[in-house]
Scaffold this motif. Structure first.
Motif, PDB file in Angstrom:
ATOM      1  N   LEU A  17      27.919 -21.008 -28.256  1.00 16.49           N
ATOM      2  CA  LEU A  17      27.193 -20.280 -27.207  1.00 16.49           C
ATOM      3  C   LEU A  17      25.775 -20.834 -27.065  1.00 16.49           C
ATOM      4  O   LEU A  17      25.280 -20.997 -25.937  1.00 16.49           O
ATOM      5  N   GLY A  46      24.561 -22.748 -23.858  1.00 16.12           N
ATOM      6  CA  GLY A  46      23.444 -22.074 -23.198  1.00 16.12           C
ATOM      7  C   GLY A  46      22.274 -23.012 -22.933  1.00 16.12           C
ATOM      8  O   GLY A  46      21.584 -22.875 -21.918  1.00 16.12           O
ATOM      9  N   ARG A  47      22.048 -23.962 -23.812  1.00 11.20           N
ATOM     10  CA  ARG A  47      20.967 -24.936 -23.606  1.00 11.20           C
ATOM     11  C   ARG A  47      21.199 -25.772 -22.355  1.00 11.20           C
ATOM     12  O   ARG A  47      20.260 -26.229 -21.721  1.00 11.20           O
ATOM     13  N   GLY A 105      22.650 -24.714 -19.601  1.00 12.41           N
ATOM     14  CA  GLY A 105      22.524 -23.898 -18.395  1.00 12.41           C
ATOM     15  C   GLY A 105      23.708 -24.064 -17.466  1.00 12.41           C
ATOM     16  O   GLY A 105      24.843 -24.248 -17.898  1.00 12.41           O
ATOM     17  N   ARG A 155      30.881 -23.349 -19.410  1.00 15.30           N
ATOM     18  CA  ARG A 155      29.654 -22.633 -19.046  1.00 15.30           C
ATOM     19  C   ARG A 155      29.729 -21.208 -19.592  1.00 15.30           C
ATOM     20  O   ARG A 155      30.816 -20.645 -19.721  1.00 15.30           O
ATOM     21  N   LEU A 156      28.561 -20.626 -19.840  1.00 14.64           N
ATOM     22  CA  LEU A 156      28.510 -19.230 -20.266  1.00 14.64           C
ATOM     23  C   LEU A 156      28.834 -18.318 -19.089  1.00 14.64           C
ATOM     24  O   LEU A 156      28.425 -18.577 -17.959  1.00 14.64           O
ATOM     25  N   GLU A 202      26.260 -14.783 -21.932  1.00 14.23           N
ATOM     26  CA  GLU A 202      24.787 -14.747 -21.962  1.00 14.23           C
ATOM     27  C   GLU A 202      24.307 -13.513 -22.725  1.00 14.23           C
ATOM     28  O   GLU A 202      23.447 -13.611 -23.615  1.00 14.23           O
ATOM     29  N   THR A 260      25.097 -13.843 -26.429  1.00 12.97           N
ATOM     30  CA  THR A 260      24.204 -14.815 -27.067  1.00 12.97           C
ATOM     31  C   THR A 260      22.863 -14.177 -27.396  1.00 12.97           C
ATOM     32  O   THR A 260      22.348 -14.335 -28.510  1.00 12.97           O
TER      33      THR A 260
END
Length: 160
Positions: free
Chosen positions: A50, A54-55, A57, A105-106, A111, A114
């Motif tokens: 995650l 997440g980094r 985007g 992707r998240l 999100e 995380t």
């Protein structure tokens, strides 16, 4: 002369130091991982994925890159992402530049998970990993760990 007996091997300061590091890492991994599982319903490895996804985007991250980053086989990364998809944490989509590549992707749930997991994780890291160390050693210790991590990362063979 070097090590000539099993007892010398067991007491070699380098072996002892490495053993202590591994013991601490394994115990901390267990404690921190159990907290994430209990409080967030995810494994530590899922949390790491995650974070790395997440980094990236909205761009997402390829399965190959996830495998490379986490030192997993592509099959292992696929199974992990499948479980995370089932939990509603991530989605897969075709890369617009290369339809053969799946980007991860998240989701909005990913999100939220995380952020919640990170808050819990940071508190536990502070309590279990940093607080036991003398305050004036913490910064140097974390820099030394970064050096070791980068050295080991660079020594690994690249996955195909």
């Amino acid at each position: 002369m070097g090590i000539t007996t099993a007892k010398e091997a067991a007491y070699d300061p380098r072996v002892v130091a490495f053993g202590r590091m591994m013991g601490a890492a394994n115990r901390l991994e267990y404690l921190l991982g159990r907290a994430l599982e209990t409080e967030c319903g995810i494994t530590h490895l899922m949390f790491e994925v995650l974070l790395i996804v997440g980094r990236k985007g909205e761009a997402g991250m390829s399965m190959h890159a996830i495998a490379q980053e986490q030192v997993l086989t592509t099959g292992g990364a696929t199974r992990l992402v499948d479980r995370m998809t089932t939990l509603g944490l991530v989605v897969r989509a075709s890369d617009p530049d290369d339809r053969r590549v799946q980007l991860v992707r998240l989701t909005s749930e990913g999100e939220k998970t995380t952020v919640r997991a990170a808050r819990i994780h940071v508190e536990n890291i502070q309590r279990l990993f940093l607080d036991p160390l003398p305050a004036d050693h913490r910064e140097q210790f974390t820099q030394d760990l970064r050096t070791l991590s980068h050295f080991a990362r660079d020594a690994l063979p690249r996955l195909r």
